[in-house]
Write a protein that holds these residues in place. Structure first.
Motif, PDB file in Angstrom:
ATOM      1  N   HIS A 345       0.792  -1.236   0.000  1.00 52.79           N
ATOM      2  CA  HIS A 345       0.000   0.000   0.000  1.00 52.79           C
ATOM      3  C   HIS A 345       0.827   1.291   0.000  1.00 52.79           C
ATOM      4  CE1 HIS A 345       0.889  -0.035   4.264  1.00 52.79           C
ATOM      5  NE2 HIS A 345       0.371   1.178   4.368  1.00 52.79           N
ATOM      6  N   ASP A 346       2.035   1.269   0.574  1.00 56.02           N
ATOM      7  CA  ASP A 346       2.859   2.494   0.604  1.00 56.02           C
ATOM      8  C   ASP A 346       4.182   2.287  -0.127  1.00 56.02           C
ATOM      9  OD1 ASP A 346       1.148   4.110   2.061  1.00 56.02           O
ATOM     10  OD2 ASP A 346       2.016   3.603   4.005  1.00 56.02           O
ATOM     11  N   HIS A 382       0.272   8.564  -4.227  1.00 52.65           N
ATOM     12  CA  HIS A 382       0.670   7.173  -3.992  1.00 52.65           C
ATOM     13  C   HIS A 382      -0.486   6.168  -4.049  1.00 52.65           C
ATOM     14  CE1 HIS A 382      -0.055   7.689   0.424  1.00 52.65           C
ATOM     15  NE2 HIS A 382      -0.090   6.386   0.471  1.00 52.65           N
ATOM     16  N   HIS A 407      -7.093   3.346   0.559  1.00 45.33           N
ATOM     17  CA  HIS A 407      -6.556   3.199   1.916  1.00 45.33           C
ATOM     18  C   HIS A 407      -6.391   4.510   2.691  1.00 45.33           C
ATOM     19  CE1 HIS A 407      -2.354   3.873   0.419  1.00 45.33           C
ATOM     20  NE2 HIS A 407      -2.058   4.145   1.676  1.00 45.33           N
ATOM     21  N   HIS A 408      -6.480   5.657   2.009  1.00 46.31           N
ATOM     22  CA  HIS A 408      -6.456   6.923   2.750  1.00 46.31           C
ATOM     23  C   HIS A 408      -7.826   7.610   2.759  1.00 46.31           C
ATOM     24  CE1 HIS A 408      -2.359   7.438   4.110  1.00 46.31           C
ATOM     25  NE2 HIS A 408      -1.929   6.950   2.956  1.00 46.31           N
TER      26      HIS A 408
HETATM   27 FE   LIG Z   1      -0.440   5.380   2.461  1.00 48.56          FE
END
Ligand SMILES: [Fe+2]
Ligand SMILES: [Fe+2]
Length: 478
Positions: A345-346, A382, A407-408
């Motif tokens: 995810h990051d 991202h 996810h954010h």
């Molecule tokens: Fe993230």
């Protein structure tokens, strides 16, 4: 937390004064109030008596020091007063009862005197992050070390890595943004002070002439905890890294986090083994993409001084799996998907842990002015960038791209990139968002407990998918 000891510092704003403040703050955790003239000090001496030491530096005219000493006498101030200066400067103060310290030996002189004057308070420990003025760092020639800023939330964010050279233009840039105080990890700060002490006369003379002083930069791994395990799946290594990250190096704290997670979420040995297997499978899928493989390698680098990304991912894997178990969504495919998402995810932020630490747009706005244009784009894009990477990967778990893209997002509609309302956030995204939130909560609060966390969640999250998870968390007995 006990209060810091307040001290008054009468001095011109010089590099020398910055160095002495840095030494006093780092060694003794003093809170320093600095003035260049005696008049404001006089009114403070009148009204309050909560200072425990006064230091007067020879960079101010003698009459200012005399005025301070006189006033202190008149109001019956019973605190030690130090005067620093050349031999001829100190001549006039010989009969005043002050502690006189030769400026050419001031660093050691002041430290030694303070040690004699103050009984060490065991409750006041050296700070994990020591404040340092930006202009002191650039007063050294090519000094390279990790440098942090303090966020309004109290978290510390790395803004310079050791390999970055901090130059005068950086100071100007940050001053314009209102950043004056930076922070160094304790070991880095002590290293710098030791180097200065060992080369004091060179450093002192250079500063007095307005030149840059030469000292050695700290070794690259100075803030990496000694004996860190080579085995990144070792739970102790994870816990100690979390503890280290937040400055809680006590063994009890490490064990507590591990035990709490396993106990709270009833994580059995078999389940851990199963998660490990799925991690391997996720890594295998990711490694098929050359681009992801390179980033993954960086994530696994054991000697990376900023462990944030690694810790974040390891803890997240554990928590997403635990949440899925709790909700009885623990089919093979769901677990594989969540573990894959935890790793991916990051992934584009792996070189930029300070960006990976930003949790929401509020935090982002708070530090936006300290980021470069590239960093801003990298952060804001991202979710989209990684979604695209996943879409281009063969065999990626179904829906993983969507969870990463969301996810954010936040259940109150304040998330990014799409400000989705809670009903548009997928159930598995909701699970991931909450596991991600708990991950950061644990990193920020090594003494966490589930009750406090659940209470916080009730305020923070709305919507059926989120409240279902909160209800389940509430049913767990800690
Ligand atoms: Fe993230
Ligand atoms: Fe993250």
């Amino acid at each position: 937390m006990p209060n810091q000891t307040n001290i008054l510092f009468l001095t011109a704003n010089t590099t020398f004064s910055k160095l002495l403040s840095f030494s006093l703050e780092t060694n003794f955790n003093f809170k320093i109030t600095q003035y260049a003239e005696s008049s404001p000090i006089e009114s403070i001496l009148d009204s309050r008596n909560n200072y425990f030491l006064m230091v007067c530096d020879g960079s101010v005219p003698k009459k200012e020091v005399s005025s301070c000493l006189e006033k202190a006498k008149r109001v019956g101030l019973q605190i030690p007063i130090m005067v620093l200066g050349t031999q001829s400067y100190l001549e006039d103060f010989k009969t005043e009862g002050a502690i006189l310290i030769d400026r050419e030996n001031a660093l050691v002189g002041v430290e030694d005197s303070v040690k004699k004057l103050f009984v060490e308070n065991p409750m006041i420990k050296p700070l994990e992050y020591c404040p340092v003025q930006f202009r002191l760092l650039t007063a050294f020639d090519s000094l390279q070390c990790d440098v942090y800023i303090k966020m309004p939330t109290g978290r510390y964010l790395k803004i310079f890595k050791q390999e970055d050279l901090i130059v005068d233009e950086d100071v100007v840039k940050y001053e314009r943004k209102g950043v004056e105080a930076l922070y160094l990890k304790k070991k880095t700060a002590f290293w710098i002070l030791k180097e200065v002490r060992n080369n004091y006369s060179n450093v002192y003379n250079a500063f007095e002439k307005g030149d840059k002083a030469k000292i050695k930069s700290p070794p690259k791994d100075i803030d990496t905890s000694p004996g860190e395990s080579e085995n990144e799946e070792d739970p102790n290594s994870l816990a100690s890294a979390i503890a280290d990250l937040k400055g809680h190096a006590e063994e009890k704290s490490q064990e507590k986090i591990e035990k709490q997670l396993d106990g709270t979420f009833k994580i059995s040995k078999e389940f851990k083994k199963d998660v490990d297997k799925k991690v391997k499978k996720a890594v295998k899928i990711m490694s098929k993409s050359a681009k992801v493989k390179g980033l993954l390698k960086k994530l696994k680098v054991n000697r990376n001084p900023d462990q944030y990304c690694k810790i974040h991912v390891n803890l997240l894997v554990k928590l997403t799996a635990a949440f899925a178990n709790l909700l009885e969504w623990n089919t093979e495919t769901t677990l594989e998907k969540l573990i894959f998402v935890s790793y991916m995810h990051d992934i584009t932020l792996v070189d930029h842990p300070h960006l990976a630490r930003i949790q929401d747009l509020k935090e982002f706005e708070a530090i936006k002015s300290t980021l470069t244009k590239e960093e801003i784009e990298l952060f804001l894009n991202h979710p989209e960038d990684i979604r695209k990477m996943v879409e281009n990967m063969d065999e990626h778990p179904v829906e993983a791209d969507k969870i990463i893209y969301q996810h954010h997002e936040h259940s109150d509609g304040s998330g990014f990139p799409n400000k989705l309302s809670t009903s548009r956030i997928l159930p598995l995204s909701a699970l991931f968002i909450m596991a991600h939130d708990l991950t950061n909560y644990i990193i920020d609060h090594p003494d966490w407990n589930l009750e406090a966390y659940t209470a916080r969640c009730k305020e923070k999250y709305v919507g059926a998918n989120f409240t279902k998870i909160i209800r389940k968390l509430g049913e767990l007995k800690t």
